[in-house]
Design a protein around this motif. Structure first.
Motif, PDB file in Angstrom:
ATOM      1  N   ASP A 175       0.855  -1.183   0.000  1.00 32.70           N
ATOM      2  CA  ASP A 175       0.000   0.000   0.000  1.00 32.70           C
ATOM      3  C   ASP A 175       0.893   1.235   0.000  1.00 32.70           C
ATOM      4  O   ASP A 175       1.694   1.431   0.923  1.00 32.70           O
ATOM      5  CB  ASP A 175      -0.917   0.020   1.225  1.00 32.70           C
ATOM      6  CG  ASP A 175      -1.970  -1.081   1.161  1.00 32.70           C
ATOM      7  OD1 ASP A 175      -2.834  -1.008   0.269  1.00 32.70           O
ATOM      8  OD2 ASP A 175      -1.905  -2.002   1.991  1.00 32.70           O
ATOM      9  N   LYS A 186      -3.623   6.945  -4.718  1.00 29.30           N
ATOM     10  CA  LYS A 186      -3.112   5.920  -3.818  1.00 29.30           C
ATOM     11  C   LYS A 186      -3.105   4.589  -4.563  1.00 29.30           C
ATOM     12  O   LYS A 186      -4.060   4.273  -5.278  1.00 29.30           O
ATOM     13  CB  LYS A 186      -3.975   5.826  -2.565  1.00 29.30           C
ATOM     14  CG  LYS A 186      -3.931   7.075  -1.697  1.00 29.30           C
ATOM     15  CD  LYS A 186      -4.792   6.901  -0.462  1.00 29.30           C
ATOM     16  CE  LYS A 186      -4.748   8.161   0.412  1.00 29.30           C
ATOM     17  NZ  LYS A 186      -5.594   8.011   1.628  1.00 29.30           N
ATOM     18  N   GLY A 188      -2.461   0.397  -4.490  1.00 30.92           N
ATOM     19  CA  GLY A 188      -2.301  -0.890  -3.818  1.00 30.92           C
ATOM     20  C   GLY A 188      -1.802  -1.918  -4.820  1.00 30.92           C
ATOM     21  O   GLY A 188      -2.088  -1.823  -6.014  1.00 30.92           O
TER      22      GLY A 188
END
Length: 200
Positions: A175, A186, A188
């Motif tokens: 992450d 963001k 992942g």
């Protein structure tokens, strides 16, 4: 008469010689010598995980963003690592540094180009094999130069092939916080890798 006297004399002489041991034979009983007991075989020694190792990994990464724009993609990941382990008997503790170039195309908007990690791990010593969990900090880079810090966790299994070579399989979840100043995203990612390590 003469013949009888000579016969008697001969019989007396033979009896005297026999009683003196001249005609006795001594027969010794055979002596049995037991063969030496075989030496016990040495017990096999379990491989020792203590030491420095370096190696290569190959596998793939699946990535996705959690913010708009929502992107996803997958691609190959091949890297190298160097680390150290300490074997405490029933368990093993270690640390390593890894760098893994990748080629993960996120819907033609961005491309994940590499992941670098500082890792710690703890494992159960199963003799010639080890199962372990791992965690640490990492940094991911996009092909446009943007980077992001983050963390990861995972687990794997590793086994000795020869005294100085181990192979293993590791799966990790990553992450990373944000990429870019404008419209940060963001990211992942899940990595799956086969690993080979030369141990010293």
């Amino acid at each position: 008469m003469y013949y009888q006297a000579m016969t008697a004399l001969a019989a007396i002489l033979l009896a005297s010689a026999a009683s003196a041991g001249g005609l006795q034979r001594t027969v010794e009983a055979p002596v049995y010598v037991a063969p030496p007991a075989p030496s016990p075989l040495p017990e096999p020694q379990s491989p020792d995980w203590t030491g420095v190792y370096l190696g290569y990994s190959a596998g793939g990464v699946v990535g996705e963003t959690s913010d708009d724009p929502q992107l996803s993609g997958e691609g190959p990941a091949m890297g190298f690592h160097v680390g150290v382990d300490r074997d405490f008997g029933d368990y093993v503790l270690g640390a390593s540094v890894e760098h893994t170039p990748t080629d993960v195309n996120l819907d033609d908007v961005a491309k994940l180009s590499s992941i670098s990690m500082l890792k710690v791990r703890g494992g159960l010593d199963l003799g010639g094999a080890m199962t372990y969990v791992t965690t640490g900090i990492g940094r991911a880079a996009l092909d446009n130069g943007n980077t992001s810090g983050g963390g990861f966790y995972g687990g794997g299994v590793e086994a000795f092939v020869t005294e100085g070579l181990t192979i293993g399989l590791e799966v990790s979840r990553h992450d990373y916080r944000a990429f870019g100043d404008e419209n940060p995203i963001k990211l992942g990612a899940t990595s799956t890798q086969l690993r080979a390590s030369f141990r010293f």
